[in-house]
Scaffold this motif. Sequence first.
Motif, short mmCIF file in Angstrom:
data_model
loop_
_atom_site.label_atom_id
_atom_site.label_comp_id
_atom_site.label_asym_id
_atom_site.label_seq_id
_atom_site.Cartn_x
_atom_site.Cartn_y
_atom_site.Cartn_z
N ILE A 134 2.30 10.00 -10.03
CA ILE A 134 1.39 10.17 -11.17
C ILE A 134 0.55 11.43 -10.99
CG2 ILE A 134 -0.62 9.20 -12.36
CD1 ILE A 134 0.69 6.39 -11.70
N ALA A 135 -0.03 11.62 -9.79
CA ALA A 135 -0.88 12.79 -9.53
C ALA A 135 -0.10 14.09 -9.63
CB ALA A 135 -1.53 12.67 -8.15
N HIS A 185 1.10 6.49 -6.93
CA HIS A 185 -0.06 7.34 -7.25
C HIS A 185 0.29 8.83 -7.06
CE1 HIS A 185 -3.05 4.33 -8.16
NE2 HIS A 185 -2.79 3.69 -7.04
N LYS A 186 1.09 9.13 -6.03
CA LYS A 186 1.51 10.52 -5.80
C LYS A 186 2.36 11.01 -6.95
CE LYS A 186 3.89 13.45 -2.38
NZ LYS A 186 3.71 14.58 -3.20
N HIS A 192 0.83 -1.20 0.00
CA HIS A 192 0.00 0.00 0.00
C HIS A 192 0.87 1.26 0.00
CE1 HIS A 192 -3.88 -1.89 0.15
NE2 HIS A 192 -3.61 -2.52 1.26
N GLU A 209 2.21 1.64 -3.53
CA GLU A 209 1.13 2.11 -4.41
C GLU A 209 0.84 3.59 -4.17
OE1 GLU A 209 -1.92 -0.67 -3.33
OE2 GLU A 209 -1.46 -2.00 -5.01
N ALA A 210 0.80 4.01 -2.91
CA ALA A 210 0.51 5.41 -2.60
C ALA A 210 1.59 6.32 -3.17
CB ALA A 210 0.39 5.60 -1.08
#
Length: 159
Positions: free
Chosen positions: A142-143, A139-140, A132, A135-136
């Motif tokens: 990418i964001a 995602h950060k 997790h 993944e976080a």
Amino acid sequence: MLTAAIKTATRTAIKACGGLDSISRAVRVGITQLSDYCNREKASVVPVDVAVELDKEAQEPLILSVMAQAEGFALVPVKFGNGLLPHDMGKFAKATSEVLQKGFESMADGNVDVQEAHEILTYAQRARTSLHHIEATAHKIIADGKPLQVNVADGASAS
């Protein structure tokens, strides 16, 4: 068998906190009581408030994840911070290795008993938590739309 799993997780948390002497100063109970919470010959089980403090000091939900598993739930962190990607990947590799090792050890005698299944779930929870975090972080990245600078030599990352 749930009591045995909680006692094992309590022992693991106390060890992660530096042992009975070290952690007894941070919780509301003394060394003797903490020792009883780990002893399978004693009826007492760690109370939730002490379990929370032990897990916080260990920086990992060792006891609470066993309690959650007993109720059919898995813990998922709600905050991740920035994370250190290389560190999280290392923790994930270690945790998945431990899951496999415990699984193979458990099957060596031809069956997996309840306590062994609890231990496998504990290691699986650690792997899941590390995943997790990875993944976080991804995602950060990418964001934010920008790469994460990683110093592979010392395992640090910076945004």
